[in-house]
Design a protein around this motif. Structure first.
Motif, PDB file in Angstrom:
ATOM      1  N   ARG A  27       2.499   4.409  -1.787  1.00 14.97           N
ATOM      2  CA  ARG A  27       2.217   5.178  -3.005  1.00 14.97           C
ATOM      3  C   ARG A  27       3.498   5.330  -3.804  1.00 14.97           C
ATOM      4  NH1 ARG A  27      -0.801   8.654   0.850  1.00 14.97           N
ATOM      5  NH2 ARG A  27       1.242   9.561   1.146  1.00 14.97           N
ATOM      6  N   LEU A  58       0.809  -1.228   0.000  1.00  7.81           N
ATOM      7  CA  LEU A  58       0.000   0.000   0.000  1.00  7.81           C
ATOM      8  C   LEU A  58       0.840   1.275   0.000  1.00  7.81           C
ATOM      9  CD1 LEU A  58      -3.005  -0.939   2.289  1.00  7.81           C
ATOM     10  CD2 LEU A  58      -2.847  -1.003  -0.183  1.00  7.81           C
ATOM     11  N   ARG A  95      -0.466   2.029  -6.199  1.00 11.94           N
ATOM     12  CA  ARG A  95      -0.099   1.544  -4.866  1.00 11.94           C
ATOM     13  C   ARG A  95       0.499   0.155  -4.986  1.00 11.94           C
ATOM     14  NH1 ARG A  95      -2.063   4.010  -0.034  1.00 11.94           N
ATOM     15  NH2 ARG A  95      -3.132   5.908  -0.575  1.00 11.94           N
TER      16      ARG A  95
END
Length: 169
Positions: A51, A49, A72
């Motif tokens: 970015r 997760l 992500r």
């Protein structure tokens, strides 16, 4: 007149002032909920997760970055689960799952490896060839040796990623 202060305490213990009112009536719960900020701290290493920023000129990457919905990380293809420069990752971008190679990281690097301001990613297909035709940012020269070793070991051709890079750091 009573002053009403709404505060948000972050994980580090810092107090941020969110709203200030000089009214005698207290704010309702709904109004107080609207005043709260929810921010996630930037992670300096690539985990699930995290970015990422697409730095090639692929259509999918340009559209995702223009909409403000960066890809992500879903999975890191190594034993540790933390991505390093040259590692292959699986990302969720625009509702699709694509693979990519990490070409620049925020985290503290080894000696003589540059540290970047953002976590940079080049999208690739299953064969290892890049989806774009150009990389907009400089990539580290260490990536040459890393990707050449992985090309020989894995069978996929990662040298094409090096061919579309315009600048090295």
């Amino acid at each position: 007149m009573a002053q009403i202060l709404l505060r948000n305490v972050t994980r580090a213990g810092n107090v941020a002032l969110l709203a200030k009112s000089n009214t005698t009536s207290p704010l309702t719960a709904a109004a107080a909920a609207k005043c709260q900020l929810h921010t996630t701290p930037a992670c300096c290493e690539i985990r699930k997760l995290s970015r990422l920023r697409v730095v090639d000129n692929s259509d999918l990457g340009k559209r995702a970055m223009a909409e403000g919905r960066p890809p992500r990380c879903i999975h890191v293809y190594n034993k540790r689960g933390v991505g390093l420069i040259g590692d292959k990752v699986l990302v969720a971008i625009k509702g699709q799952m694509k693979k990519g190679i990490l070409v620049g990281l925020k985290q503290k690097q080894r000696l003589k490896q540059p540290q970047f301001d953002s976590n940079n990613l080049v999208l690739i297909d299953d064969n290892g060839s890049p989806l774009g035709t150009r990389i907009h940012v400089p990539i580290p020269t260490v990536l040459r040796t890393i990707l050449k070793e992985k090309t020989l070991a894995k069978g996929a051709d990662y040298t094409k990623v090096l061919a579309i890079a315009s600048r090295y750091v």
